[in-house]
Motif scaffolding. Sequence first.
Motif, PDB file in Angstrom:
ATOM      1  N   THR A  23      42.311  36.036  25.095  1.00 24.37           N
ATOM      2  CA  THR A  23      41.064  36.455  24.445  1.00 24.37           C
ATOM      3  C   THR A  23      40.169  35.255  24.163  1.00 24.37           C
ATOM      4  O   THR A  23      38.952  35.317  24.382  1.00 24.37           O
ATOM      5  CB  THR A  23      41.383  37.198  23.134  1.00 24.37           C
ATOM      6  N   LEU A  25      40.071  32.557  25.838  1.00 28.98           N
ATOM      7  CA  LEU A  25      39.571  32.052  27.114  1.00 28.98           C
ATOM      8  C   LEU A  25      38.529  32.966  27.748  1.00 28.98           C
ATOM      9  O   LEU A  25      37.948  32.626  28.776  1.00 28.98           O
ATOM     10  CB  LEU A  25      40.735  31.861  28.096  1.00 28.98           C
ATOM     11  N   GLY A  26      38.333  34.142  27.164  1.00 30.95           N
ATOM     12  CA  GLY A  26      37.311  35.043  27.669  1.00 30.95           C
ATOM     13  C   GLY A  26      37.790  36.004  28.738  1.00 30.95           C
ATOM     14  O   GLY A  26      36.980  36.553  29.487  1.00 30.95           O
ATOM     15  N   PRO A  28      38.770  39.437  30.220  1.00 30.93           N
ATOM     16  CA  PRO A  28      38.392  40.791  29.811  1.00 30.93           C
ATOM     17  C   PRO A  28      39.566  41.544  29.165  1.00 30.93           C
ATOM     18  O   PRO A  28      40.716  41.377  29.578  1.00 30.93           O
ATOM     19  CB  PRO A  28      37.990  41.461  31.124  1.00 30.93           C
ATOM     20  N   THR A  32      43.731  41.680  29.863  1.00 30.88           N
ATOM     21  CA  THR A  32      44.653  41.216  28.816  1.00 30.88           C
ATOM     22  C   THR A  32      45.671  42.302  28.501  1.00 30.88           C
ATOM     23  O   THR A  32      46.866  42.027  28.379  1.00 30.88           O
ATOM     24  CB  THR A  32      43.868  40.838  27.543  1.00 30.88           C
TER      25      THR A  32
END
Length: 61
Positions: A23, A25-26, A28, A32
């Motif tokens: 999360t 690190l971005g 989606p 995840t």
Amino acid sequence: MSSFSIYFLGVVVVVNALAFGATLLGVPPLWTGIGALVIIGFGLMGAVRKTREKDDTSTSD
């Protein structure tokens, strides 16, 4: 607490840590969640394999 519970609790802690890192690190949320489910599945299979009792089958001597 049984060995299975301790093993699986460890898997859940690892999954939470990896999901939190993903999360940050971005990644989606869909990916995840998919990754978390895959790791939980492998952890469940590993916990069962490590903690199951051996079958008492007699072998021919």
